[in-house]
Design an enzyme around this catalytic site. Structure first.
Site, PDB file in Angstrom:
ATOM      1  N   PRO A  20       4.771 107.144  22.675  1.00 51.54           N
ATOM      2  CA  PRO A  20       5.528 107.693  22.076  1.00 51.54           C
ATOM      3  C   PRO A  20       7.058 108.517  22.714  1.00 51.54           C
ATOM      4  O   PRO A  20       6.811 108.543  24.109  1.00 51.54           O
ATOM      5  CB  PRO A  20       5.273 108.695  21.837  1.00 51.54           C
ATOM      6  CG  PRO A  20       3.651 108.978  22.081  1.00 51.54           C
ATOM      7  CD  PRO A  20       3.661 107.614  22.957  1.00 51.54           C
ATOM      8  N   GLU A  21       7.985 108.414  22.468  1.00 52.56           N
ATOM      9  CA  GLU A  21       9.103 108.713  23.502  1.00 52.56           C
ATOM     10  C   GLU A  21       9.686 110.107  23.031  1.00 52.56           C
ATOM     11  O   GLU A  21       9.228 110.949  22.225  1.00 52.56           O
ATOM     12  CB  GLU A  21       9.906 107.356  23.602  1.00 52.56           C
ATOM     13  CG  GLU A  21       9.950 106.426  23.481  1.00 52.56           C
ATOM     14  CD  GLU A  21      11.637 105.248  23.660  1.00 52.56           C
ATOM     15  OE1 GLU A  21      12.471 105.881  24.377  1.00 52.56           O
ATOM     16  OE2 GLU A  21      11.084 104.091  23.065  1.00 52.56           O
TER      17      GLU A  21
END
Ligand SMILES: [Zn+2]
Length: 297
Positions: A20-21
């Protein structure tokens, strides 16, 4: 607590193990905040398996009885702020949070209790951290040093928050002088720019018309300005859409982030939406990158 009669996952079991960013962590934080704000941690459990970092026995004795003051994000860390300390969770390659009223409910929905490495009890519900590959980390940082999340970011060695006012064309220009590595690799370096990974680096570079392999020092101030504007707008848009769901991520509500529908190059096999040229794929910094050889120079 009707909403928690069954398992609500922050992220769906993934096969691709995408990290996830910034927009995904931001979505997790904003969804988690109303659930645990002002709630008191009643019990803590951790597995014995090694992760990048895990709570110590002292940490586990400290946490019960502590109230959650805030939930936010710094870089790719989810930050659960207590009165005296920060509880940090980094999702690594495959981490996810599961909120459940009880473990039996979770078992029914996921058919598996494997790979759980942290359980925080809030009395009438539990938050579980599940991480099959164990690249994630859970740690406590005392507020004696970093009193604000901005100071925490510095303490952790995290670079510019790309959505902050402090990050502009001039900053990017000065940071990239004398640097010959590819701009995409630079953008994904969390010590330079916080929270940007493969998806948002690729999407911002396409929108800015910049080739991912361009050596950093070749970015002139106009290109820096274009790239900063595109990075900020792509991140803001992704946050507004709840991030990108790539089999592995969905918000706390269980709804999948819909920014994936607005990807123009990441994971695309179609032709360029601007010029119709064949998109090209290559490996940059051990990550597959898709770009348009005609629009990105
Ligand atoms: Zn094109």
């Amino acid at each position: 607590m009707a909403a928690f009669e069954c398992v609500i996952c922050l992220s769906i079991i993934n096969q691709l193990f995408k990290m996830p960013e910034l927009p995904e962590i931001e979505t997790i934080a904003s969804n988690l905040a109303p659930l645990i704000h002002a709630k008191i941690i009643t019990k803590v459990w951790t597995s014995d398996l090694k992760m990048r970092s895990q709570l110590s026995e002292i940490d586990k004795q400290f946490l019960p009885g502590r109230k959650v003051h805030n939930v936010t994000r710094v870089g790719k860390y989810l930050v659960i702020e207590l009165l005296e300390k920060y509880l940090l969770i980094h999702f690594g390659m495959s981490g996810r949070l599961i909120v459940t009223q009880n473990v039996l409910e979770m078992q029914k929905a996921t058919r598996s209790l494997r790979h759980i490495h942290l359980c925080l009890s809030f009395g009438d519900f539990l938050i579980l951290y599940q991480d099959p590959r164990r690249f994630g980390s859970v740690r406590i940082v005392s507020k004696v040093g970093p009193k604000t999340t901005r100071q925490l970011s510095k303490f952790l060695g995290i670079g510019f928050e790309p959505l902050s006012e402090e990050f502009g064309a001039k900053e990017l220009f000065y940071m990239t002088r004398g640097i010959s590595r590819h701009i995409k690799v630079f953008l994904m370096d969390g010590k330079k720019v916080a929270g940007v990974g493969n998806i948002y680096a690729a999407e911002a570079l396409f929108r800015a018309g910049i080739r991912p392999t361009l050596p950093c020092f070749k970015l002139n101030i106009a290109k820096c300005s274009q790239l900063v504007a595109c990075l900020k707008s792509v991140l803001l848009r992704a946050i507004s859409k709840g991030g990108s769901s790539l089999r592995d991520f969905s918000g706390l509500s269980g709804e999948r982030g819909s920014f994936v529908d607005e990807h123009l190059v990441y994971g695309k096999r179609e032709n360029c939406v601007i010029c119709n040229a064949d998109l090209r794929r290559m490996n940059i910094g051990q990550r597959t990158t898709t770009f348009c050889p005609s629009c990105q120079r």
